[in-house]
Design an enzyme around this catalytic site. Sequence first.
Site, short mmCIF file in Angstrom:
data_model
loop_
_atom_site.label_atom_id
_atom_site.label_comp_id
_atom_site.label_asym_id
_atom_site.label_seq_id
_atom_site.Cartn_x
_atom_site.Cartn_y
_atom_site.Cartn_z
N ASP A 169 0.88 27.50 -38.71
CA ASP A 169 1.98 28.34 -39.17
C ASP A 169 2.42 27.88 -40.56
OD1 ASP A 169 1.97 29.98 -36.90
OD2 ASP A 169 3.20 28.55 -35.79
N LYS A 185 -5.03 27.84 -34.57
CA LYS A 185 -4.48 29.17 -34.30
C LYS A 185 -3.97 29.75 -35.62
CE LYS A 185 -0.32 30.00 -32.34
NZ LYS A 185 0.28 31.08 -33.15
N ASP A 192 -3.97 34.86 -33.28
CA ASP A 192 -2.80 35.19 -32.44
C ASP A 192 -1.97 36.30 -33.11
OD1 ASP A 192 -0.57 35.04 -30.73
OD2 ASP A 192 0.23 33.24 -31.69
N LEU A 193 -2.45 37.55 -32.95
CA LEU A 193 -1.73 38.67 -33.60
C LEU A 193 -0.95 39.50 -32.57
CD1 LEU A 193 -4.37 39.77 -36.28
CD2 LEU A 193 -2.41 38.24 -36.53
N LYS A 194 -1.13 39.20 -31.29
CA LYS A 194 -0.33 39.84 -30.22
C LYS A 194 -0.25 41.35 -30.39
CE LYS A 194 2.76 35.80 -29.89
NZ LYS A 194 2.48 35.12 -31.16
N LEU A 195 -1.40 42.01 -30.34
CA LEU A 195 -1.42 43.46 -30.55
C LEU A 195 -0.66 44.19 -29.44
CD1 LEU A 195 -3.48 42.60 -32.66
CD2 LEU A 195 -4.92 44.48 -31.97
N HIS A 196 0.09 45.22 -29.82
CA HIS A 196 0.89 46.01 -28.86
C HIS A 196 1.09 47.39 -29.49
CE1 HIS A 196 4.80 46.03 -26.18
NE2 HIS A 196 4.03 47.09 -25.98
N ASP A 197 0.26 48.37 -29.07
CA ASP A 197 0.33 49.71 -29.66
C ASP A 197 -0.36 50.66 -28.67
OD1 ASP A 197 0.48 51.89 -31.52
OD2 ASP A 197 0.35 50.47 -33.18
N PRO A 249 -3.35 52.71 -26.86
CA PRO A 249 -4.71 52.21 -26.59
C PRO A 249 -5.71 52.47 -27.71
CG PRO A 249 -3.80 53.20 -24.61
CD PRO A 249 -2.80 53.46 -25.69
N ASN A 250 -5.71 53.67 -28.29
CA ASN A 250 -6.70 54.00 -29.32
C ASN A 250 -6.57 53.09 -30.55
OD1 ASN A 250 -8.79 55.82 -30.43
ND2 ASN A 250 -7.17 56.29 -31.90
N THR A 308 7.37 32.19 -24.78
CA THR A 308 7.98 30.90 -24.40
C THR A 308 9.35 30.69 -25.03
OG1 THR A 308 6.72 29.87 -26.19
CG2 THR A 308 5.77 29.72 -23.98
N GLN A 367 12.10 27.29 -29.19
CA GLN A 367 11.42 27.45 -27.90
C GLN A 367 12.39 27.22 -26.74
OE1 GLN A 367 8.49 28.61 -27.60
NE2 GLN A 367 7.13 27.90 -29.23
N GLY A 403 2.25 23.46 -32.43
CA GLY A 403 2.51 23.75 -33.84
C GLY A 403 3.27 22.63 -34.49
N ARG A 404 4.60 22.83 -34.60
CA ARG A 404 5.43 21.94 -35.40
C ARG A 404 5.39 20.47 -34.99
NH1 ARG A 404 10.16 26.33 -34.93
NH2 ARG A 404 8.93 26.69 -33.05
O1 LIG Z 1 4.77 32.82 -25.96
C1 LIG Z 1 4.37 32.40 -27.06
C2 LIG Z 1 3.29 32.94 -27.73
C3 LIG Z 1 2.90 32.39 -28.92
N1 LIG Z 1 3.54 31.34 -29.46
C4 LIG Z 1 3.03 30.78 -30.74
O2 LIG Z 1 2.66 29.41 -30.56
C5 LIG Z 1 3.08 28.62 -31.65
C6 LIG Z 1 4.03 27.57 -31.18
O3 LIG Z 1 4.52 26.82 -32.28
P1 LIG Z 1 5.47 25.54 -32.10
O4 LIG Z 1 5.73 25.11 -33.51
O5 LIG Z 1 4.67 24.52 -31.33
O6 LIG Z 1 6.70 25.97 -31.37
C7 LIG Z 1 3.68 29.59 -32.68
O7 LIG Z 1 2.68 29.91 -33.61
C8 LIG Z 1 4.04 30.82 -31.88
O8 LIG Z 1 3.90 32.01 -32.63
C9 LIG Z 1 4.61 30.80 -28.81
O9 LIG Z 1 5.23 29.83 -29.28
N2 LIG Z 1 4.98 31.34 -27.61
#
Ligand SMILES: O=c1ccn([C@@H]2O[C@H](COP(=O)(O)O)[C@@H](O)[C@H]2O)c(=O)[nH]1
Length: 232
Positions: A9, A30, A57-62, A64-65, A118, A189, A209-210
């Site tokens: 990120d 990711k 990780d682009l989490k598509l939501h639209d 179906p086509n 999360t 989170q 991530g962080r």
């Molecule tokens: O439910 C979800 C789905 C995706 N993420 C992604 O994971 C990382 C978590 O980053 P941290 O810095 O470890 O919190 C981040 O890229 C989110 O977009 C998620 O956290 N939860």
Amino acid sequence: MTKPIIALDFPGEQEVFRFLNHFDEKLFVKVGMELFYQEGPDIVRKIKAMGHDIFLDLKLHDIPNTVKSAMKGLARLGVDLVNVHAAGGKRMMEAALEGLEEGSTGKRPMLIAVTQLTSTTEEQMQKEQRIPLTLLESVLHYAELTKEAGLDGVVCSVHEAKQIAERCGDSFIRVTPGIRLPGGDVHDQKRVATPDFARKNGSTYIVVGRAVTKAENVVEAYKEVCRLWEGQ
Ligand SMILES: O=c1ccn([C@@H]2O[C@H](COP(=O)(O)O)[C@@H](O)[C@H]2O)c(=O)[nH]1
């Protein structure tokens, strides 16, 4: 044991390469919205050319086509794992899979669906999404729907991973973000866990991530995550 998936990120490619250059080994990384929307598909090609595995990780939501056509294009990038939101419905998830199958030249990327983010609490889900279930029931419902659509697994928190494995089988993968080192800042989170609890509670992959990218010593932080995840 799977490799921890490290969330890149970052705002741009300079920061990505500065981070990746600290490591001698190949990582599972990711690429999410922040980086992809700034740098476009080229950043994926460049990271792939360095030999790293990629969860896009682009989490598509639209409809179906649209999702099917988008997935067809993403498949051509040669990524290893991609995702959609389960809330898009069974037909949308089936269409995503069709798109991936049509677009893949080699091995099809794994496809998973986000259940409940999360960063969501049960109270928020009930009030804002008006879902009259417990958070666990909602996650299990989305996991079953995802399985019926033929996908490979879900994104969930560590706290639901074991029940999903019991309900959907161990081969149905559980990818769990919200991972923190013991005592670490949880930031935005809500459903968090440590890498060793993730191992004990049925995660297939952890996403970090962080806790690594913002650490003073990113290699040491990564090693600590691996040590706890592997149970050493
Ligand atoms: O439910 C979800 C789905 C995706 N993420 C992604 O994971 C990382 C978590 O980053 P941290 O810095 O470890 O919190 C981040 O890229 C989110 O977009 C998620 O956290 N939860």
